[in-house]
Write an enzyme that holds these catalytic residues in place. Structure first.
Site, PDB file in Angstrom:
ATOM      1  N   TYR A   1      -1.659 -10.727  -9.658  1.00 30.98           N
ATOM      2  CA  TYR A   1      -0.769  -9.819 -10.383  1.00 30.98           C
ATOM      3  C   TYR A   1      -0.818 -10.075 -11.891  1.00 30.98           C
ATOM      4  CZ  TYR A   1       1.469  -8.626  -5.893  1.00 30.98           C
ATOM      5  OH  TYR A   1       1.739  -8.196  -4.618  1.00 30.98           O
TER       6      TYR A   1
ATOM      7  N   SER B   1      -0.903 -11.269   4.741  1.00 31.28           N
ATOM      8  CA  SER B   1      -0.518  -9.962   4.237  1.00 31.28           C
ATOM      9  C   SER B   1      -1.536  -8.941   4.727  1.00 31.28           C
ATOM     10  CB  SER B   1      -0.480  -9.983   2.699  1.00 31.28           C
ATOM     11  OG  SER B   1      -0.142  -8.718   2.175  1.00 31.28           O
ATOM     12  N   ASN B   2      -1.043  -7.850   5.301  1.00 31.20           N
ATOM     13  CA  ASN B   2      -1.892  -6.739   5.740  1.00 31.20           C
ATOM     14  C   ASN B   2      -2.922  -7.144   6.792  1.00 31.20           C
ATOM     15  OD1 ASN B   2      -0.843  -4.831   3.548  1.00 31.20           O
ATOM     16  ND2 ASN B   2      -1.697  -6.481   2.314  1.00 31.20           N
TER      17      ASN B   2
ATOM     18  N   TRP C   1       6.270  -3.744   1.809  1.00 28.71           N
ATOM     19  CA  TRP C   1       6.025  -3.428   0.401  1.00 28.71           C
ATOM     20  C   TRP C   1       5.870  -1.915   0.221  1.00 28.71           C
ATOM     21  CZ3 TRP C   1       1.177  -1.344  -0.876  1.00 28.71           C
ATOM     22  CH2 TRP C   1       0.103  -1.605  -0.006  1.00 28.71           C
ATOM     23  N   SER C   2       6.088  -1.458  -1.014  1.00 25.49           N
ATOM     24  CA  SER C   2       6.091  -0.025  -1.359  1.00 25.49           C
ATOM     25  C   SER C   2       7.068   0.762  -0.483  1.00 25.49           C
ATOM     26  CB  SER C   2       4.681   0.565  -1.256  1.00 25.49           C
ATOM     27  OG  SER C   2       3.872   0.131  -2.310  1.00 25.49           O
TER      28      SER C   2
ATOM     29  N   GLY D   1       2.684   7.445   0.296  1.00 22.04           N
ATOM     30  CA  GLY D   1       1.539   6.926   1.038  1.00 22.04           C
ATOM     31  C   GLY D   1       0.979   5.744   0.283  1.00 22.04           C
ATOM     32  N   PHE D   2      -0.328   5.673   0.164  1.00 24.90           N
ATOM     33  CA  PHE D   2      -0.961   4.558  -0.542  1.00 24.90           C
ATOM     34  C   PHE D   2      -0.970   4.850  -2.041  1.00 24.90           C
ATOM     35  CE2 PHE D   2      -4.712   2.044  -1.972  1.00 24.90           C
ATOM     36  CZ  PHE D   2      -4.214   0.796  -1.657  1.00 24.90           C
TER      37      PHE D   2
ATOM     38  N   ASP E   1       0.764   7.052  -3.718  1.00 21.66           N
ATOM     39  CA  ASP E   1       0.745   8.496  -3.960  1.00 21.66           C
ATOM     40  C   ASP E   1       1.981   8.968  -4.706  1.00 21.66           C
ATOM     41  OD1 ASP E   1      -1.658   8.774  -2.561  1.00 21.66           O
ATOM     42  OD2 ASP E   1      -0.630   9.004  -0.645  1.00 21.66           O
TER      43      ASP E   1
END
Length: 289
Positions: free
Chosen positions: A32, A129-130, A197-198, A203-204, A206
């Protein structure tokens, strides 16, 4: 991930407001900022803590994303954690996550890094993560520490890990296609906390659905109605939708705005009913077969 351009005073104000709201978990990543560990350095330089103040919070960081490739090698994990600790001005991370899957992962190398970090007291807990359940299981063949977290993208409108299960076995319905190999059920079965997150993204990356009357008019109508009912700002309702789920997920707000932080955090105290939760789900465009 966006504090690199903020002043020290603004960072301190954001953290102080979070603490006043009862938020004690701060999420970082080595990637980050404008260069590696940039945001960690800004946080560490701005926020000075006594020993008791440090003990009262949880610091989490992530490792693995590099410039143009992913790297879960023992050497990189160890070097990155040392740099994170130096940047954050702390002697340990409470949680370290592997940041997105590395296709070239060698579980034994991850295990070696985790062993050294845990034995040295530099990292207390570990996660991912993910990652899919299969990727977690592969790591667990070598890693001896419990993997307690999986940080995934989740919002009312971007909810394939929930929506696919609702529409399971429905031929011809795109929603029924599993895209994550059952992350939600796997996490609940294995006591892994999902971190969303988000939570406001359509969307991704968006854009946000809050206030988007062109794309999500019905959803925003329902959000506004429930916000009025519970006497909270509209941004509290998407948070409440996530925290209402029995998986007991954590919400990564990811905001640099004190006002948005305050408004969103109010959602953790909103007791959405089952009909209200499903009403938001369908208003976002998901199907109840």
């Amino acid at each position: 991930m966006r504090i690199s351009g903020m002043t020290d005073d603004a960072i301190r104000e954001l953290v102080a407001e979070a603490r006043d709201l009862g938020i004690d978990f701060f999420d970082h990543a080595d990637v980050y900022g404008d260069h590696p560990h940039h945001c960690e350095q800004r946080f560490g330089d701005a926020v000075t803590m006594t020993s008791s103040e440090r003990d009262a919070i949880q610091l989490q960081s992530k490792v693995g994303i590099r410039d143009g490739f992913w790297d879960f090698s023992t050497e990189h994990i160890l070097e990155s954690v040392d740099a994170s600790l130096a940047a954050l001005h702390t002697d340990r991370l409470d949680v370290l996550l592997l940041h997105r899957p590395d296709a070239l992962v060698e579980p034994d190398e991850v295990a070696a890094a985790f062993e050294q970090l845990h034995a040295a007291g530099k990292v207390r807990h570990f996660g991912v993560s993910n990652h899919t359940p299969g990727q977690v299981e592969l790591l667990k063949r070598s890693v001896t520490q419990p993997l307690i977290v999986n940080q995934v993208q989740l919002s009312i409108t971007h909810a394939p890990l929930i929506a696919a299960g609702v529409a399971a076995n429905m031929a011809g319905l795109d929603q029924s296609v599993g895209r994550d190999n059952g992350i939600l059920d796997y996490s609940r079965l294995n006591d892994m906390t999902l971190q969303a997150w988000s939570p406001f993204q359509k969307g991704f990356f968006d854009g946000v659905f809050l206030g988007d009357r062109d794309g999500y008019p019905e959803l925003n109508d329902v959000i506004d109605e429930l916000a009025t009912k519970y006497d909270v700002p509209p941004s509290a309702i998407p948070v409440a939708w996530i925290t209402r789920h029995p998986a007991r997920m954590q919400v990564v707000l990811g905001t640099t705005s004190v006002a948005h932080l305050r408004d969103s955090a109010a959602g953790s105290d909103v007791p959405l009913t089952r009909p209200e939760w499903y009403r938001l789900f369908t208003a976002a465009g998901h199907t109840l077969p």
